[in-house]
Design a protein around this motif. Structure first.
Motif, short mmCIF file in Angstrom:
data_model
loop_
_atom_site.label_atom_id
_atom_site.label_comp_id
_atom_site.label_asym_id
_atom_site.label_seq_id
_atom_site.Cartn_x
_atom_site.Cartn_y
_atom_site.Cartn_z
N LEU A 351 77.20 57.56 134.41
CA LEU A 351 77.68 58.91 134.14
C LEU A 351 76.96 59.90 135.05
CD1 LEU A 351 77.33 58.65 130.24
CD2 LEU A 351 79.43 58.27 131.56
N MET A 352 77.72 60.69 135.79
CA MET A 352 77.13 61.70 136.66
C MET A 352 77.61 63.09 136.23
SD MET A 352 77.42 58.71 138.24
CE MET A 352 79.07 58.73 138.89
N GLY A 353 76.67 64.01 136.07
CA GLY A 353 77.03 65.37 135.70
C GLY A 353 77.87 65.42 134.44
N GLY A 375 73.02 59.98 135.86
CA GLY A 375 72.54 60.68 137.04
C GLY A 375 72.66 62.18 136.85
N GLU A 376 71.60 62.90 137.13
CA GLU A 376 71.58 64.35 136.92
C GLU A 376 70.97 65.03 138.13
OE1 GLU A 376 69.33 64.73 133.30
OE2 GLU A 376 71.13 64.51 132.06
N ALA A 377 71.79 65.72 138.91
CA ALA A 377 71.32 66.38 140.12
C ALA A 377 70.70 67.73 139.80
CB ALA A 377 72.49 66.57 141.09
N GLY A 418 69.72 63.50 149.07
CA GLY A 418 69.82 63.84 147.66
C GLY A 418 71.12 64.57 147.37
N SER A 419 71.52 64.53 146.11
CA SER A 419 72.68 65.29 145.65
C SER A 419 72.18 66.54 144.96
CB SER A 419 73.51 64.45 144.66
OG SER A 419 73.91 63.23 145.23
N SER A 420 72.88 67.63 145.18
CA SER A 420 72.50 68.91 144.57
C SER A 420 73.73 69.56 143.98
CB SER A 420 71.86 69.83 145.62
OG SER A 420 71.48 71.06 145.03
N GLY A 421 73.56 70.23 142.85
CA GLY A 421 74.71 70.85 142.21
C GLY A 421 75.59 69.81 141.54
N HIS A 422 76.82 70.21 141.30
CA HIS A 422 77.71 69.37 140.50
C HIS A 422 78.62 68.46 141.32
CE1 HIS A 422 79.61 68.25 136.76
NE2 HIS A 422 80.81 68.62 137.20
N ASN A 423 78.73 68.68 142.62
CA ASN A 423 79.80 68.02 143.36
C ASN A 423 79.35 67.17 144.54
OD1 ASN A 423 81.85 69.27 141.74
ND2 ASN A 423 81.41 71.17 142.83
#
Length: 460
Positions: A351-353, A375-377, A418-423
């Protein structure tokens, strides 16, 4: 860019006053002619839908309301099950006469396992004729083999494009022409997304060309893959705008999974016999800003995803794959709703975001061994929100942490962004995509940032 539950900068345009210029799939224009006098008895499938029992035939009830709808469903099931008894020479006329009954199979689908059994009873000539006359039905009916569905949906795609182009040449209404052009753009993008990359097969396993189009494209061979991953999208993932990008994400995941299997010595692949498959699934109407706050579309997505998963399992009874669901944002809520019902189980869930669901822990989900990753960015406004009833990232939920902030891969030695924000969870080269690839091939032990929830006070 792939967008999800709540992008910070989204410009939406609402076009009103358009008339219904949508061109239906070619075979749907046929009207039902003669009613079917005898219907098979109906078993209750795991979804509470009609499961066909071809061994038992009875009389169709005649009533109104819900009983009438049930009778219509039984009549549709009867048509499908009686194909095996129709003389081959008379089959084209029979199928054309009962086209409406066949289409009702998609409104209230029989259990995939029953469809699979009935399909096997049909000889190749009858199967081919059914594909020819009713490709939209065959292409979207869970339980029909995926190679057959791919051929049927390709045919349906080409016929629908041809019909729309023909109508556009004579259509004078401006609004209708705008709608036809929009439909042709959507279908053209689906066709473009089917172009294979690096020799890897792409199969169109579902296609709904209606106004809110739906489609699913498989990278790899879904009928033989040892590992199957289903990608479930969130907000603003319309087929027309995103099917190519979503297929590219699936291809990236496929490439990484085959690469890791080769490096790790697992049930690997060869160029000619792929052993992983990734489903770029847009099987529900994803929400926009005006309807993101409710669960109606998530429930519809849960129904559709549930059918998809049961369909995979019904065709792989003798050699079940390792089945994972990788879901983002509003799509994660749809996935959670599907896995809360107790009708289907998967081997892993990521599950992401996620804005959550009614489930309060991994123990309430149909995921074997509680194998759930979250996963939580940073700067994602949706994580921790528990907007739809829970927070999968909370320590009490029992999910495992999946790193998304960037790292060096200890296996490939690549630097992962890295991933940042929701998208940005599905961006190429990210730690998130690397971890998703490993989750999908049953190597959750190698997920970076692994352990209990991101905010857990102690390790597992």
């Amino acid at each position: 860019m792939l967008v999800g539950f709540a992008a910070a900068s989204i410009v939406t345009s609402v076009v009103t006053g358009l008339t219904g210029a949508f061109v239906m799939p070619a075979e749907s224009a046929h009207a039902a002619v003669a009613p079917v006098a005898a219907v098979p008895s109906i078993e209750q499938g795991s979804l509470g839908r009609a499961a066909i029992d071809p061994a038992s035939i009875g009389d169709a009830p005649t009533s109104s309301g819900s009983a009438g709808a049930a009778a219509a469903s039984r009549s549709a099931a009867a048509v499908f099950s009686s194909i095996q008894a129709v003389d081959p020479a008379a089959l084209p006329g029979f199928l054309s006469a009962h086209a409406a009954d066949l289409h009702r199979l998609l409104v209230d689908p029989p259990a995939a396992a029953s469809v699979s059994q009935l399909w096997k009873l049909l000889d190749p000539a009858r199967q081919a004729e059914l594909v020819k006359v009713a490709p939209h039905v065959v292409g979207n009916l869970e339980g029909v083999p995926y190679d057959v569905r791919g051929k049927a949906n390709r045919l349906d795609l080409e016929r629908t494009i041809s019909a729309a182009q023909k109508t556009l040449r004579t259509e004078r209404g401006k609004a209708a022409r705008v709608e036809l052009k929009r439909q042709l753009t959507t279908l053209g993008n689906v066709k473009a997304a089917l172009v294979k990359k690096d020799g890897v097969a792409r199969t169109l396993v579902s296609l709904d060309a209606s106004d809110e189009a739906k489609a699913s494209i498989v990278i790899g061979d879904l009928s033989t893959a040892s590992y199957v991953s289903v990608l479930v999208p969130g907000m603003y993932m319309a087929v027309g705008e995103q099917i190519q990008a979503w297929s590219a994400v699936a291809q990236d995941l496929y490439d990484q999974q085959t690469g890791f299997l080769g490096r790790l010595g697992g049930a690997g692949t060869t160029k000619h016999t792929p052993r992983v498959a990734v489903v770029a699934w847009i099987g529900y109407q994803t929400p926009v800003l005006t309807n993101i706050g409710g669960l109606d579309l998530a429930r519809q997505g849960a129904d559709s995803l549930e059918r998809t998963l049961l369909g995979i399992q019904s065709l792989r009874v003798s050699n079940p794959p390792y089945l994972s669901v990788l879901a983002h944002s509003y799509g994660s809520t749809a996935a959670l709703l599907a896995l809360e019902r107790g009708t289907v189980k998967v081997d892993a869930l990521a599950l992401m975001g996620s804005p959550g669901s009614d489930a309060q822990s991994v123990k309430q989900l149909g995921v074997r061994g509680g194998n759930v990753f979250v996963g939580e960015a940073p700067m994602d406004p949706i994580v921790n929100s528990a907007f739809f009833g829970s927070d999968p990232g909370s320590p009490s939920y029992g999910a495992k942490r999946m790193g998304v902030g960037g790292a060096v891969d200890p296996i490939t030695h690549r630097t992962l962004t890295g991933s940042s924000g929701h998208n940005e969870y599905f961006s190429a080269g990210t730690e998130c995509m690397r971890n998703l690839a490993l989750i999908g091939i049953d190597r959750g032990d190698l997920v970076l940032g692994g352990g209990s929830s991101t905010r857990a006070a102690s390790s597992r």
